[in-house]
Design an enzyme around this catalytic site. Structure first.
Site, PDB file in Angstrom:
ATOM      1  N   HIS A 147     -16.946   3.905   1.268  1.00  0.00           N
ATOM      2  CA  HIS A 147     -16.008   3.087   0.504  1.00  0.00           C
ATOM      3  C   HIS A 147     -16.622   2.885  -0.878  1.00  0.00           C
ATOM      4  O   HIS A 147     -17.575   2.125  -1.044  1.00  0.00           O
ATOM      5  CB  HIS A 147     -15.804   1.748   1.221  1.00  0.00           C
ATOM      6  CG  HIS A 147     -14.848   0.832   0.538  1.00  0.00           C
ATOM      7  ND1 HIS A 147     -13.892   0.116   1.212  1.00  0.00           N
ATOM      8  CD2 HIS A 147     -14.690   0.499  -0.774  1.00  0.00           C
ATOM      9  CE1 HIS A 147     -13.191  -0.612   0.356  1.00  0.00           C
ATOM     10  NE2 HIS A 147     -13.671  -0.402  -0.851  1.00  0.00           N
ATOM     11  N   GLU A 185      -9.868   1.180  -5.274  1.00  0.00           N
ATOM     12  CA  GLU A 185     -10.715   1.497  -4.136  1.00  0.00           C
ATOM     13  C   GLU A 185     -10.408   2.904  -3.627  1.00  0.00           C
ATOM     14  O   GLU A 185      -9.242   3.266  -3.450  1.00  0.00           O
ATOM     15  CB  GLU A 185     -10.520   0.468  -3.023  1.00  0.00           C
ATOM     16  CG  GLU A 185     -10.849  -0.955  -3.460  1.00  0.00           C
ATOM     17  CD  GLU A 185     -10.902  -1.931  -2.301  1.00  0.00           C
ATOM     18  OE1 GLU A 185     -10.500  -1.561  -1.182  1.00  0.00           O
ATOM     19  OE2 GLU A 185     -11.358  -3.067  -2.522  1.00  0.00           O
ATOM     20  N   ARG A 234      -7.068  -8.118  -9.236  1.00  0.00           N
ATOM     21  CA  ARG A 234      -7.762  -9.391  -9.469  1.00  0.00           C
ATOM     22  C   ARG A 234      -9.244  -9.098  -9.640  1.00  0.00           C
ATOM     23  O   ARG A 234      -9.689  -7.950  -9.513  1.00  0.00           O
ATOM     24  CB  ARG A 234      -7.570 -10.318  -8.268  1.00  0.00           C
ATOM     25  CG  ARG A 234      -7.957  -9.658  -6.942  1.00  0.00           C
ATOM     26  CD  ARG A 234      -7.947 -10.594  -5.772  1.00  0.00           C
ATOM     27  NE  ARG A 234      -8.033  -9.910  -4.495  1.00  0.00           N
ATOM     28  CZ  ARG A 234      -9.131  -9.376  -3.973  1.00  0.00           C
ATOM     29  NH1 ARG A 234     -10.264  -9.420  -4.641  1.00  0.00           N
ATOM     30  NH2 ARG A 234      -9.113  -8.794  -2.789  1.00  0.00           N
ATOM     31  N   LYS A 277      -2.662   0.508   9.050  1.00  0.00           N
ATOM     32  CA  LYS A 277      -3.008  -0.525   8.074  1.00  0.00           C
ATOM     33  C   LYS A 277      -1.764  -1.303   7.673  1.00  0.00           C
ATOM     34  O   LYS A 277      -0.688  -0.727   7.468  1.00  0.00           O
ATOM     35  CB  LYS A 277      -3.626   0.106   6.811  1.00  0.00           C
ATOM     36  CG  LYS A 277      -4.906   0.870   7.057  1.00  0.00           C
ATOM     37  CD  LYS A 277      -5.336   1.674   5.852  1.00  0.00           C
ATOM     38  CE  LYS A 277      -5.754   0.808   4.695  1.00  0.00           C
ATOM     39  NZ  LYS A 277      -6.300   1.620   3.571  1.00  0.00           N
ATOM     40  N   LYS A 333       0.812  -1.221   0.000  1.00  0.00           N
ATOM     41  CA  LYS A 333       0.000   0.000   0.000  1.00  0.00           C
ATOM     42  C   LYS A 333       0.840   1.264   0.000  1.00  0.00           C
ATOM     43  O   LYS A 333       0.470   2.263  -0.622  1.00  0.00           O
ATOM     44  CB  LYS A 333      -0.945  -0.013   1.204  1.00  0.00           C
ATOM     45  CG  LYS A 333      -2.009  -1.102   1.160  1.00  0.00           C
ATOM     46  CD  LYS A 333      -2.957  -0.968   2.345  1.00  0.00           C
ATOM     47  CE  LYS A 333      -4.060  -2.021   2.292  1.00  0.00           C
ATOM     48  NZ  LYS A 333      -3.566  -3.374   2.508  1.00  0.00           N
ATOM     49  N   GLY A 391      -8.675  -7.182   3.336  1.00  0.00           N
ATOM     50  CA  GLY A 391      -9.730  -7.879   4.062  1.00  0.00           C
ATOM     51  C   GLY A 391      -9.872  -7.444   5.501  1.00  0.00           C
ATOM     52  O   GLY A 391     -10.461  -8.157   6.313  1.00  0.00           O
ATOM     53  N   GLY A 392      -9.323  -6.255   5.847  1.00  0.00           N
ATOM     54  CA  GLY A 392      -9.470  -5.759   7.215  1.00  0.00           C
ATOM     55  C   GLY A 392      -8.446  -6.321   8.178  1.00  0.00           C
ATOM     56  O   GLY A 392      -8.430  -5.943   9.354  1.00  0.00           O
TER      57      GLY A 392
END
Length: 648
Positions: free
Chosen positions: A208, A274, A296, A158, A116, A164-165
Site C-alpha cells: 500500500h 492511494e 482530506r 469493498k 470508490k 478504514g477497513g
C-alpha cells in the site's frame, strides 16, 4: 491569512491544527462534546464552544451546530481535520452558504472521489491505472458472484463509501463469497449508511503506497510517497516515507498519476491518492493501480512533513485564504527517512480489542514528534477512536530512522490502560520489516509472534518491587542494620498470579531482590538504580498499581492479603461485554444449543463490530440483552446453562 478559524474536530488532529494556526497568529476556536469538556484541544484553543452530547451524532457530526459556532465566534473558516465531517460534501456546501471558508477541497471534488466505483471510472478516463474489478450499480448477489468468478479469486469486497477497513472482506474461494458479501454489506451500512460494494482483484503480495498531493484549484504537485503496507485488518499501523525499494522512475510515474488524478477534479488543499502495488517482483512502473483518493489531510501526514520540511497544515491555511501553491514540483525534495507509529489503547494479545481507561501516566521521549490529544489523567472514551498518539521519527537513512523508532517506542511510558506499545516495538524489530520486505500481509502472517507476551524476568519483577516499596524516589528510603539485612516482602499480582518478592537491604546503597525468577542485586548510583552495570528499567507506582516500562514492560497490582475479597470469583458461564458499546445483534435464543467458538452476539464499539463467541459447547440458559441496548464494560449479556461438573 484568516484572523480566526474554527477546528471542527477533536483529539490529536485538532491539537495539530491549532498548533500551526496559532503559530501563524490565527485565533482558534475549538468545539467539544460532553465527554471532551476538559480535553487537550479545548485547553489549547483561544475559545471553545460546547456542541452537544458525547456520541459523535450528538456533537461532532452536527453540521448546523458547528457552523453556528463558527458564525457566533467570528471564525472566518472551518478546518475539518480528518474523519467526522471532513469528507461530507453537504457540509462543505452549507459552510460556504453561510459565508464561511471551508479549508479543504470543493464539494464537487469530494463527491467525485467519495464513492470508490465512480472514482475508479473517473480515474480510468484521466489515464490513471485501475485495479481490474466490478464497480457497477447493479448490486444483485448473483451478478456480484458472477463478476467475482470473471475477475478470478482471490477477490476483495469493498464498501463503495468510507474507508478504514470497514465493509471490506477478502474472499479466497467461490464458496465463501455469499457469507463475506453479507458481512461486508452489514458493516458498510452501519458505518456509512450505504451498503453498496465493489469487487476487485486481490493482489497476492500487495503493498500500500500512497502519494501526497496538494492543489490550489488550478495546479497541483505531489510531495512524494508514503509506504503504509504495515496494516492490520486494512488499518495502518506503521507508515514510512520514502517507500523501501522505490526507484526514481517508479516514483515519477506514481507521482505523475496522482497529480493527474488531482487535476482531473480541480483539487484544492491536501489530499492523498492511494495505490495498491504489486510487490512480488520489486516496484515497477506498470505494477501499481489506483485504489482511492482521500480528500482530506491524512493521519500519517507527519512522515511527509518530516522528509520534505513542509508544514501541510500551513499550506492548507494559506491556499484556503487565496494563495497559490507555495512551491513548484521542482522545488520539492526528499531529505532522509521517517517513520510514524500509531499508539492505540488496545489489547494486542486479545486480537487487538479496543480498550478504555484513565491514562494515569503518559510520557514521550523529548527527541521525537508525538502528536497527541491526551495527557496524564485523561480518559480514553468509548465514544471515539482509541488512538493515544502518533510517534514520528526522522533520520538520514532508513536504518537510522528505524533505530530511532525502536528507541522512541522503548522510552515511551503509558499506564492506566492496555496499549499496543509492545506490539509496535516488536514490529519495529521484525527482521523482514528491517530489511524492507514489507507487504500488507506481514502482520497477519506473524501476528502470533508479534503479540505473544514475553515471560516475566527477574529484572522486571525486581524493578516492580523496588517501585512498589517506593525506593526509586530517594536514597534516604533505604534501611541498614548492623546485625542482618532488613527485609521487606512485596506481593505483586498479575492475571490471577501472585509473585512474592523479598527486598533485603544489604548496605545503604544496595538492595538484593529475591523473586520467583531469580535474584537481582540493585545498586543506587547517581540518583538511579543500576543492575549488572546498566540502568534498571523505568517504573512507577500509582496508587495500588505498579508499571514497569520498556519493550518487555508489565503492569502489576499490589496484593494485600488483608484486603482480599472472600466473595465468589464470578460465573464463568456468563458472557460479559469486554467494553462499553451497543448490542448490534443477538444471534441465539433461550434453550438453543451452541458449539465452541459460535458467535452469540455482536457488540458495536469504537466504530467497529466485535463478535462475542461461545467459549464452550453448551445450551443458552438466558439472554439478558436485546438489539440496540447500550451496555457497560463487564455487563452480563448471555448465560449458558451450567455443565454437570459445575453443579457437583
Amino acid at each position: 491569512m484568516f484572523d480566526a478559524i474554527l477546528v471542527a474536530n477533536r483529539g490529536e488532529i485538532a491539537c495539530r491544527v491549532i498548533q500551526t494556526a496559532q503559530a501563524l497568529g490565527v485565533r482558534c476556536v475549538a468545539v467539544y462534546s460532553d465527554a471532551d469538556a476538559s480535553a487537550r484541544h479545548v485547553q489549547m484553543a483561544d475559545q471553545a464552544v460546547h456542541i452537544g452530547g458525547s456520541a459523535p451524532a450528538e456533537s461532532y457530526l452536527r453540521a448546523d451546530v458547528v457552523i453556528k459556532a463558527a458564525l457566533d465566534t467570528g471564525a472566518q473558516a472551518i478546518h475539518p481535520g480528518y474523519g467526522f465531517l471532513s469528507e461530507n460534501p453537504e457540509f462543505v456546501e452549507a459552510v460556504e452558504a453561510a459565508g464561511v471558508t471551508f479549508i479543504g477541497p470543493s464539494a464537487h471534488a469530494i463527491r467525485s472521489m467519495g464513492l470508490k466505483d465512480a472514482a475508479k471510472s473517473l480515474m480510468e478516463t484521466a489515464g490513471v491505472p485501475v485495479v481490474p474489478g466490478y464497480h457497477g450499480a447493479d448490486q444483485s448477489d448473483d451478478l456480484l458472484a458472477e463478476k467475482a468468478i470473471e475477475i478470478g479469486y482471490p477477490v476483495l469486497i469493498k464498501a463503495v463509501a468510507g474507508g478504514g477497513g470497514k465493509g471490506m472482506r477478502l474472499v479466497e474461494s467461490e464458496g465463501a463469497f455469499v457469507a463475506a458479501l453479507e458481512s461486508a454489506r452489514s458493516e458498510a451500512k452501519t458505518a456509512f449508511g450505504n451498503s453498496d460494494v465493489l469487487v476487485e482483484k486481490f493482489v497476492t503480495k500487495p503493498r500500500h503506497i500512497e502519494i501526497q498531493v496538494f492543489g490550489d484549484g488550478k495546479d497541483a504537485v505531489h510531495l512524494f510517497e508514503r509506504d503504509c503496507s504495515l496494516q492490520r485488518r486494512h488499518q495502518k499501523v506503521i507508515e514510512e516515507a520514502p517507500a523501501p525499494g522505490m526507484s526514481a522512475e517508479v516514483r515519477a510515474a506514481m507521482g505523475e498519476a496522482a497529480v493527474r488524478a488531482a487535476k482531473a477534479i480541480n483539487y484544492s488543499g491536501a489530499g492523498t491518492v492511494e495505490f495498491i502495488v504489486d510487490g512480488s517482483d520489486g516496484l515497477r512502473e506498470d505494477g501499481f493501480w489506483f485504489m482511492e483518493m482521500n480528500t482530506r489531510l491524512q493521519v500519517e501526514h507527519p512522515v511527509t512533513e518530516a522528509i520534505t520540511g513542509v508544514d501541510l497544515v500551513e499550506w492548507q491555511l494559506r491556499v484556503a485564504a487565496g494563495a497559490s501553491l507555495p512551491k513548484s514540483q521542482e522545488e520539492l525534495t526528499i531529505e532522509g527517512h521517517a517513520f510514524e507509529a500509531r499508539l492505540y489503547a488496545e489489547d494486542a494479545a486479545r486480537d487487538f480489542l479496543p480498550a478504555t481507561g484513565r491514562l494515569t501516566h503518559l510520557m514521550f521521549p523529548n527527541d521525537v514528534r508525538a502528536d497527541t490529544g491526551v495527557r496524564s489523567g485523561d480518559d480514553i472514551s468509548p465514544f471515539y477512536d482509541p488512538m493515544i498518539a502518533k510517534i514520528t521519527v526522522h533520520g538520514p537513512t532508513r536504518a537510522v530512522a528505524l533505530s530511532k523508532l525502536r528507541s522512541a517506542l522503548a522510552q515511551t511510558e503509558v499506564a492506566g490502560t492496555v496499549t499496543n506499545l509492545n506490539f509496535l516495538h516488536a514490529l519495529a524489530c521484525h527482521k523482514g520489516f528491517a530489511s524492507g520486505e514489507v507487504d500488507t500481509g506481514l502482520i497477519g502472517r506473524d501476528q502470533t509472534m508479534l503479540t505473544e507476551a514475553k515471560p516475566l524476568s527477574a529484572e522486571i519483577l525486581a524493578c516492580a518491587a523496588i517501585s512498589a516499596a517506593e525506593l526509586d524516589k530517594a536514597k534516604s528510603q533505604l534501611g541498614f542494620s548492623l546485625w542482618q539485612p532488613l527485609a521487606r516482602r512485596i506481593v505483586l499480582a498479575q492475571d490471577q498470579e501472585h509473585f512474592i518478592c523479598v527486598l533485603r537491604f544489604v548496605t545503604s546503597t544496595q538492595v538484593e531482590v529475591e523473586t520467583p525468577m531469580g535474584q537481582v542485586m540493585a545498586i543506587w548510583q547517581n540518583g538511579a538504580w543500576m543492575s549488572k552495570g546498566s540502568p534498571a528499567l523505568r517504573a512507577t507506582k500509582l496508587s495500588d498499581q505498579v508499571h514497569v516500562f520498556g519493550p518487555d514492560g508489565a503492569s502489576f497490582t499490589l496484593f494485600d492479603p488483608l484486603q482480599q475479597s472472600s466473595g465468589a470469583s464470578g460465573d464463568t458461564n456468563v458472557v460479559l461485554a469486554p467494553m462499553p458499546g451497543v448490542v448490534k445483534s443477538v444471534l441465539v435464543k433461550n434453550g438453543q444449543k451452541v458449539t465452541l467458538d459460535q458467535s452469540l452476539c455482536t457488540l458495536e464499539a469504537m466504530k467497529m463490530e466485535h463478535s462475542l463467541l461461545s467459549q464452550r459447547v453448551g445450551e443458552v440458559a438466558e439472554v439478558y440483552v436485546s438489539e440496540g441496548d447500550q451496555v457497560e464494560a463487564g455487563a452480563a449479556l448471555i448465560r449458558l446453562a451450567p455443565q454437570e461438573s459445575d453443579t457437583e
